[in-house]
Structure formats: structure tokens, C-alpha cells
Design an enzyme around this catalytic site. Structure first.
Site, PDB file in Angstrom:
ATOM      1  N   CYS A   1       3.913   1.571  -3.792  1.00  0.00           N
ATOM      2  CA  CYS A   1       2.511   1.254  -4.085  1.00  0.00           C
ATOM      3  C   CYS A   1       2.346  -0.238  -4.383  1.00  0.00           C
ATOM      4  CB  CYS A   1       2.009   2.065  -5.272  1.00  0.00           C
ATOM      5  SG  CYS A   1       0.287   1.692  -5.723  1.00  0.00           S
TER       6      CYS A   1
ATOM      7  N   LYS B   1       9.909   6.991  -1.084  1.00  0.00           N
ATOM      8  CA  LYS B   1       9.245   6.086  -0.160  1.00  0.00           C
ATOM      9  C   LYS B   1       9.342   4.675  -0.723  1.00  0.00           C
ATOM     10  CE  LYS B   1       5.036   5.070   2.412  1.00  0.00           C
ATOM     11  NZ  LYS B   1       3.588   5.306   2.573  1.00  0.00           N
TER      12      LYS B   1
ATOM     13  N   PRO C   1       0.613   9.625   2.038  1.00  0.00           N
ATOM     14  CA  PRO C   1      -0.241   9.651   0.854  1.00  0.00           C
ATOM     15  C   PRO C   1      -1.079   8.381   0.796  1.00  0.00           C
ATOM     16  CG  PRO C   1       1.978   8.997   0.229  1.00  0.00           C
ATOM     17  CD  PRO C   1       2.008   9.295   1.710  1.00  0.00           C
ATOM     18  N   MET C   2      -2.392   8.520   0.723  1.00  0.00           N
ATOM     19  CA  MET C   2      -3.281   7.365   0.648  1.00  0.00           C
ATOM     20  C   MET C   2      -4.205   7.564  -0.543  1.00  0.00           C
ATOM     21  SD  MET C   2      -4.162   6.822   4.696  1.00  0.00           S
ATOM     22  CE  MET C   2      -5.066   5.293   4.401  1.00  0.00           C
TER      23      MET C   2
ATOM     24  N   GLY D   1       4.210   2.653   9.227  1.00  0.00           N
ATOM     25  CA  GLY D   1       3.514   1.379   9.351  1.00  0.00           C
ATOM     26  C   GLY D   1       3.048   1.059  10.759  1.00  0.00           C
TER      27      GLY D   1
END
Length: 321
Positions: A98, A139, A7-8, A200
Site C-alpha cells: 500500500c 503482496k 484489492p483496491m 501492474g
């Protein structure tokens, strides 16, 4: 082996999910986060972020889309997760990663990693509120200011009943600066009894192979690497199977840019469409030198018809080469 589309925020929206999953190689997607604060959100908010809910919770290519929630109030998170499940979410993911200052200032995202007990309470409340057949996942990053609590947070997520945890191998303070500390993911795998997904700095197959070796994870989540090379997941899986394939060419990419324009016109006002094209070109520059040339050409263009014509002209040139 699974590859997950990350998710971006502001980038991997329903349009991008549709385009990327059509290329193959992606096992499931996770939505941009839906912010939960003091109320149960109406259905249209969930459908705006995840219109796939009206299509069995899958993209047009048949790839599942998990709904991600962000917040710190266990009961509000639970009520909203239950609603998302009723609307057809195939899984609920919880955001503890986030790094946005605004989000963290309002007790959302990575700031909760400072208090593992809160992380546990949120996951536990959501797990209890959601039907057993719908996975609840999370996450996380390796920490907020430092990595001192990374094992505590992973244990909190696992002990609260999560089906798996995805670990972005950096702290909030480290942001997106390389390297990603995959070795910490290996330590998490040793301490929890649920599956762990590594995230990552995976930009190509060699990065995937190194991440797998260091972290011990066969499953990975890819964000910027997938945006920069839209068929990256497919390429990685082909390499794994011993059947390498040629990555897609620039002519195909320009076709997807035209698709992005066409779909964006139906979801946003015309003046915002240009920004989406420029945003994707910015990421594509890492993999395609042609993207930088095209970016420099279109960055001052504001007329939508002119933008589309420039893309059509670029597509014609690319097909001739």
C-alpha cells in the site's frame, strides 16, 4: 494460469467482487486491507470487509475471497490472522504494497519494504499462527524509495513460509505511473522457490501476453484493468484457449451499474451511492466512450431516484443501438 482480482481500497468491495466474479474468468479475489494495530479485531470488522466469510469464504458465483491484513506488529498480525482463519477465510494475504502516506506513516504497507527483516517477522508469525491447510501469501512492491531491496524482500517472504508472493512491479514512489517493470519480477522468480504472481499495467490481452513473456509468470493479478473492462479476465482466458470472444457491450455495463446502485442501497447511506456510480464510470471511461458521456450527465445529480431513472434511460438507449 490464474487471474486474481486485485484489492483496491474503496473500490473493490463486496459488491464489486460479486458483480465481477459473476462474469467469469476470475480465479479468486483479495479483500481490501483490514488494518491491524494494537488489538485483536472483533468478528464484525472482518465480516464488514469480507461478508463472504458467512458464505464459505466465496462470492455468490463461488469464487474464493482471500482476507488481506495490513500491519507491522508480528504478534498482532498473527492473532488477527488466526481469527480470520477461524471465521472462515480460505487464505490470508499480507499487504506490503500500500502506497498511502497515512498508512506508511503508521508503519503499514510499502514502508516495511525498507526493512526486510520486519517483513520476514510478520510473515513468519502469521504462518505459525494459521492452520497449515490455510495458505499465507503476501503482496509487495519493488521497494519504497527505490528497488535496491526488492530481492531481499521477496526472499524474506519466501523464507518465512509464504505460499506465494504477488509483485506489483513498481516502487511506492512510482505509484501507479507506467510502466510496470515486469523484468524485475523475472529476477524474483529466479531467486525464490515459491510461485510468483505478476501485477501492474495489464489492460488487455496483449498486455497480459507481454507481461507473461517478460516476467515469466503465467499467473497475474489485475486491478484497474478489470474495473475498466469487467470481463477482461474472461476475454484473456478465451484468447489463451484460442477461442476469442466478443467483449460485453455497453448495454450490459449499464445493467451492472444498476445492480451496483441496488446493492449499494443495502450497504450504505443513499448519499454515498452516487459516488460509487461516478467512481466506476470514471474507470469505465478508459474502455467505453459512452461512460464519459454518462459521467458528465450524472456528476451533478444528487437525487437517487433521478440517478436510477437516468441509468434506466441509458440502458434503454443502449439496447436499441
Amino acid at each position: 494460469m490464474k487471474i486474481v482480482l486485485a484489492p483496491m481500497e474503496g473500490l473493490v468491495d463486496p459488491i464489486m467482487r460479486d458483480i465481477l466474479t459473476r462474469l467469469g474468468g476470475i480465479d479468486y479475489c483479495v479483500t481490501e486491507f483490514i488494518r491491524v494495530s494494537v488489538r485483536v479485531l472483533p468478528p464484525h470488522i472482518f465480516r464488514k470487509t469480507c461478508p463472504e466469510l458467512d458464505h464459505g469464504g466465496k462470492t455468490a458465483a463461488g469464487v474464493p475471497v482471500h482476507v488481506q491484513l495490513l500491519g507491522s506488529d508480528p504478534q498482532m498480525m498473527a492473532h488477527n490472522a488466526a481469527r480470520a482463519a477461524r471465521l472462515g477465510a480460505p487464505a490470508i494475504d499480507l499487504n506490503f504494497g500500500c502506497p498511502s502516506k497515512g498508512v506508511n506513516a503508521n508503519r503499514g504497507g510499502a514502508i516495511l519494504l525498507e526493512t526486510p527483516n520486519e517483513v520476514h517477522d510478520v510473515v513468519s508469525a502469521v504462518r505459525q499462527a494459521v492452520p497449515n491447510d490455510i495458505p499465507v501469501t503476501a503482496k509487495m512492491r519493488l521497494g519504497f524509495k527505490d528497488k535496491s531491496l526488492y530481492l531481499d524482500n521477496a526472499a524474506a517472504i519466501a523464507d518465512a513460509g509464504a505460499a506465494h508472493v504477488t509483485v506489483h512491479a513498481r516502487t511506492k514512489v512510482e505509484g501507479y505511473k507506467p510502466p510496470a517493470h515486469w523484468e524485475y519480477i523475472a529476477r524474483i522468480r529466479e531467486c525464490v522457490k515459491i510461485p510468483v504472481i505478476a501485477n501492474g499495467e495489464i489492460w488487455n490481452h496483449d498486455d497480459y501476453a507481454r507481461c507473461r513473456e517478460v516476467s515469466g509468470c503465467s499467473d497475474v493479478m489485475i486491478g484497474r484493468g478489470q474495473i475498466s473492462q469487467p470481463d477482461l479476465s474472461k476475454v484473456i482466458k478465451a484468447e489463451r484457449d484460442g477461442k476469442p470472444i466478443e467483449p460485453i457491450g455497453w448495454d450490459v455495463i449499464v445493467g451492472f451499474l444498476l445492480d451496483l446502485v441496488a446493492q449499494s442501497q443495502h450497504r450504505m447511506q443513499p448519499r454515498y451511492v452516487h459516488g460509487r456510480v461516478k467512481q466506476w464510470l470514471h474507470h469505465l471511461k478508459r474502455r467505453f466512450p459512452e461512460a464519459k458521456v454518462l459521467f458528465d450527465q450524472v456528476k451533478v445529480v444528487n437525487d437517487l431516484d433521478l440517478l436510477k431513472q437516468m441509468l434506466l434511460d441509458e440502458q434503454a438507449r443502449a439496447e436499441q443501438n
